[in-house]
Each structure stands twice: as C-alpha cells, then as structure tokens.
Design an enzyme around this catalytic site. Structure first.
Site, mmCIF file in Angstrom:
data_model
loop_
_atom_site.group_PDB
_atom_site.id
_atom_site.type_symbol
_atom_site.label_atom_id
_atom_site.label_comp_id
_atom_site.label_asym_id
_atom_site.label_seq_id
_atom_site.Cartn_x
_atom_site.Cartn_y
_atom_site.Cartn_z
ATOM 1 N N LYS A 1 1.447 4.125 -2.934
ATOM 2 C CA LYS A 1 1.144 5.641 -3.046
ATOM 3 C C LYS A 1 1.780 5.894 -3.222
ATOM 4 C CE LYS A 1 -2.295 6.806 -1.255
ATOM 5 N NZ LYS A 1 -4.077 7.096 -2.509
ATOM 6 N N TYR B 1 0.644 -1.298 0.182
ATOM 7 C CA TYR B 1 -0.237 -0.105 -0.092
ATOM 8 C C TYR B 1 1.247 1.389 -0.119
ATOM 9 C CZ TYR B 1 -2.880 3.240 1.120
ATOM 10 O OH TYR B 1 -3.521 4.653 1.461
#
Ligand code: NAI
Ligand SMILES: CC(C)CCC[C@@H](C)[C@H]1CC[C@H]2[C@@H]3[C@H](O)CC4=CC(=O)CC[C@]4(C)[C@H]3CC[C@]12C
Length: 369
Positions: free
Chosen positions: A163, A159
């Site tokens: 990002k 994750y």
C-alpha cells in the site's frame, strides 16, 4: 449540486467496485453524483447485485477484469473522466503470497496510472490505507495523529509495504501529462479500519462468537485504542474527492487524507462489541484472559501451522504475529484536513453508522437460521 447544463456528462470508473468498500462507493455515486452519465465497475469478481443497478437512469457497465493486466485496465479506463481505484488485495492473514499482493496492489496501481496517462483520464482517486503510516514494526503508538504527525513508518508485512509503494506511485504521478497534454490530478485517501455492512472480519468475529456459545474472549487490553471509520463515510469521502479534484486541483493534487468520522476511539474488540453486543454476543473479561506472551506464542504457532498445512489446506486464522501487533498498538487519527480542503463532513453520524451495522449483523443472524 450540478447545474442542469452540466448534468449527466461524466464517466466514472470504480476499480474493485464489487468489494466491501467498492460496493458502497458505487451505490453512493449512483445516489449522490448528478453529473454521472456512465458508471463503469471493474472487478475480478462481479457481484450479482450489479444487475439491479442497470435499470436506473445512469448507464452501469460491469467489466470483469484484472488490474494486473495492463490492456484490460487501459480498455476500461479509456474515455473515463475519473477513476476511483479501490481494487486491492487486503490480506493480513497469509492467504496469498507476498508476490501476488505486490502484483495486485503495486503493479495494478501502476497499470491504472499508466492507463490514465495513455488514454487521457485526468482525475485519479486512490484508496490507500492508514497502514501506509502504521502501526510500525516497533509497535509505537500513533495517538490522535494527523497527516503531518511525525511517525516512523517502517513496515515488513507485504500488505502495508504494497500500500505504501502504491500510494507513492499515485502521489508521484500527480502532474504528469496525460494524452492531450493536460496534467493528471491524483490524491490518496487513507481509511483507518473500515466497518459497516459487508465487513468480512466483523462477520468472522460474529460467527466465531456463535461457535463459542455467544461469547468472545478478550485478548487485547481495553486501553489500546483503534481508529475505525464507517464505510458509508469512507464512500462519501471518495465521491466528494472525485467531484472536487477538478475544481481544487492545485490544493488537492498530490495530497493524502485520512478518512475519519465520529466513531468513538476504542479497542478493536470493544468497538466490535458495539455491534455484536446488541446481537447477543458477550465479551468475556475486563482484562485479556491470556497473558501476552502466550498470545505471542500462539500467534507464532499459527504461522508454523500455516506453513506445515499449506500443502494440504489453507489455514489462515485471525491471530498471527502481525494482527496481534496491529490489534495491540494504539492507532487513532484526529484531523480536519478533508474538511478544510474540500468541505468533507461525515454524512452518517456515529448513531446511524452503529444502527446500520447492527441491522446488517442481525440480518446475517436471520439468514443463518
Ligand atoms: N477494509 C479495510 O479496513 C480497509 C481497506 N482499505 C483499502 O480499501 C480498498 C478496498 O478494500 P476492501 O473493500 O476492504 O476489500 P475487498 O477485498 O472487499 O475489495 C477489494 C476488491 O478488489 C477486487 N480485486 C482484487 N484483486 C483484483 C484484481 N487483480 N483485479 C481487479 N479487482 C481485484 C476484489 O475482487 C474486491 O472486490 C483496498 O484497496 C484496501 O487496501 C484501506 C483501509 C482499510
Ligand atoms: C485475535 C486477535 C488478537 C485480534 C485480531 C484483530 C485483527 C484481525 C484486526 C486488528 C486491527 C485490524 C486491521 C486494522 O483495522 C487496519 C487495517 C487496514 C487495512 O487497510 C486493511 C485491514 C486492516 C489491516 C485491519 C485487518 C484486521 C486487524 C489486523
């Protein structure tokens, strides 16, 4: 506010507009952006609540689509003046594969950028995350940091990696020529942990507390501080950035801004208790009830169980090595960059943010009975 000659001329697109943050952005735009003529809401899953928005003065266009499909994104972006790209896969619990997280968060963002370039959309606001900075894999604290605070941003989890890559793409795209020859203006907003009406993890903690007879057991030392920000304030920052990017392109283009407000610095659990406490839950223990080594062991065990059970069911508990490290590492921001650059002031005070969130949890309680 807009002068009347300029009123109702703009087309906005919000990707992920049916998510937790996206819904607040959509509602905030409809309330606070007088120049809006059409609002396009692009999401993999459209919410039924969109219907009620279609009766207002602004044309609301719901588009069911997938950011990983370049042609769907391009069709949605064509003719939009501003894109607010909030769509993303927020998964730190191992529910989805790293490949899918990368595909949605990185390739999806690439598709949005390319669609802007190909169709001539000039303004792109990207919802990044504090996770782009940290906490890092070493668990080093980030204490009252700002956008310039040096910090070793090293990640392994899919994750934050996704990002960080997506944010980089957005910032690098600033200045690219779009169809028609004008430059693309981009900027990235980095919320800390968002809370407020619709927050799924708060819901999970609440239901866990109910299952445990109205109690939650402290797992994290109260001294570990977490930055949290109210969803309404995050939404407002998006609306303001979208509005100001055109007028302050030279200053804001290619910049990152933490999303902040006056929510108090507290441990993740103590902060949640600000809302869950008034709804009848109690946090047991002034210190963690289990020793840290045991939590590490249980977190590792959960990873093993997730892997073993995968052929049969999706086992994705809140506790895993990554969430434990996150919850156990101080990460707080203290900055005024957004105020200096585009006049941001959080419209919701801490008291109001708290009251609204408590009301939402209480309504959940009502609906559960
Ligand atoms: N929740 C938090 O505490 C924080 C969230 N963020 C970022 O804010 C953004 C929004 O997050 P949340 O609202 O919390 O998540 P969410 O899961 O509630 O919303 C994400 C939305 O994106 C949509 N979406 C997912 N995959 C898609 C795809 N392939 N195509 C089109 N739409 C797709 C989902 O259907 C959902 O409506 C994300 O980019 C996230 O990384 C950043 C910092 C903190
Ligand atoms: C039972 C455990 C010991 C406690 C678990 C708490 C965790 C589930 C949460 C602690 C910190 C949270 C993350 C943080 O707020 C930053 C985030 C930013 C994002 O962009 C997405 C959400 C999140 C990763 C958030 C997720 C839950 C925590 C890990």
């Amino acid at each position: 506010m807009a002068d009347s000659a300029q009123a109702q001329k703009l087309v906005y697109l919000v990707t992920g507009g049916c998510g937790f943050l996206g819904e607040h952005v959509v509602r905030m735009l409809l309330q606070q952006e007088p120049q809006l003529r059409e609002l396009r809401i692009f999401d993999l899953h459209l919410g039924p609540w969109l219907e009620e928005l279609k009766t207002g003065p602004v044309q609301v266009t719901a588009i069911q689509g997938d950011v990983t499909q370049a042609h769907e994104v391009a069709a949605a972006v064509a003719g939009a003046h501003v894109v607010i790209h909030t769509a993303g896969l927020v998964d730190v619990f191992g529910k989805t594969s790293p490949e899918t997280i990368h595909e949605v968060n990185v390739q999806g963002t690439r598709n949005v950028i390319e669609a802007c370039v190909q169709t001539g959309t000039r303004f792109l606001v990207y919802t990044s995350s504090m996770e782009v900075v940290g906490p890092n894999i070493k668990g080093q604290p980030f204490y009252r940091g700002n956008e310039n605070t040096p910090y070793e941003a090293v990640h392994r989890h899919p994750y934050p990696c996704s990002k960080a890559l997506a944010e980089q793409l957005v910032l690098e795209a600033n200045g690219r020529k779009v169809l028609g020859g004008l430059p693309l203006v981009t900027c990235a907003l980095r919320p800390t942990g968002i809370y407020g009406e619709g927050h799924q993890i708060m819901r999970d903690f609440y239901h866990q507390g109910l299952r445990l007879g109205g109690r939650l057991f402290r797992a994290i030392p109260a001294s570990v501080e977490h930055g949290r920000v109210y969803v309404g304030n995050v939404a407002w920052m998006h609306v303001l950035v979208a509005r100001e990017l055109e007028h302050r392109a030279a200053l804001m283009g290619g910049q990152v801004y933490f999303c902040y407000d006056n929510s108090p610095y507290k441990s993740y659990e103590d902060f949640n208790m600000e809302f869950l406490g008034p709804c009848g839950l109690r946090l047991v223990g002034t210190r963690p009830l289990l020793p840290y080594w045991l939590l590490v062991f249980l977190a590792a065990l959960n990873v093993l169980l997730q892997w073993l059970l995968r052929p049969l069911l999706l086992y994705a508990p809140l506790l895993n090595p990554y969430t434990l490290a996150m919850a156990n590492t101080t990460f707080t921001v203290s900055t005024d960059k957004a105020r200096r650059h585009f006049g941001y002031e959080p419209p919701f005070s801490w008291e109001e943010s708290r009251t609204r969130t408590i009301r939402w949890v209480q309504a959940m309680e009502g609906s559960a009975q």
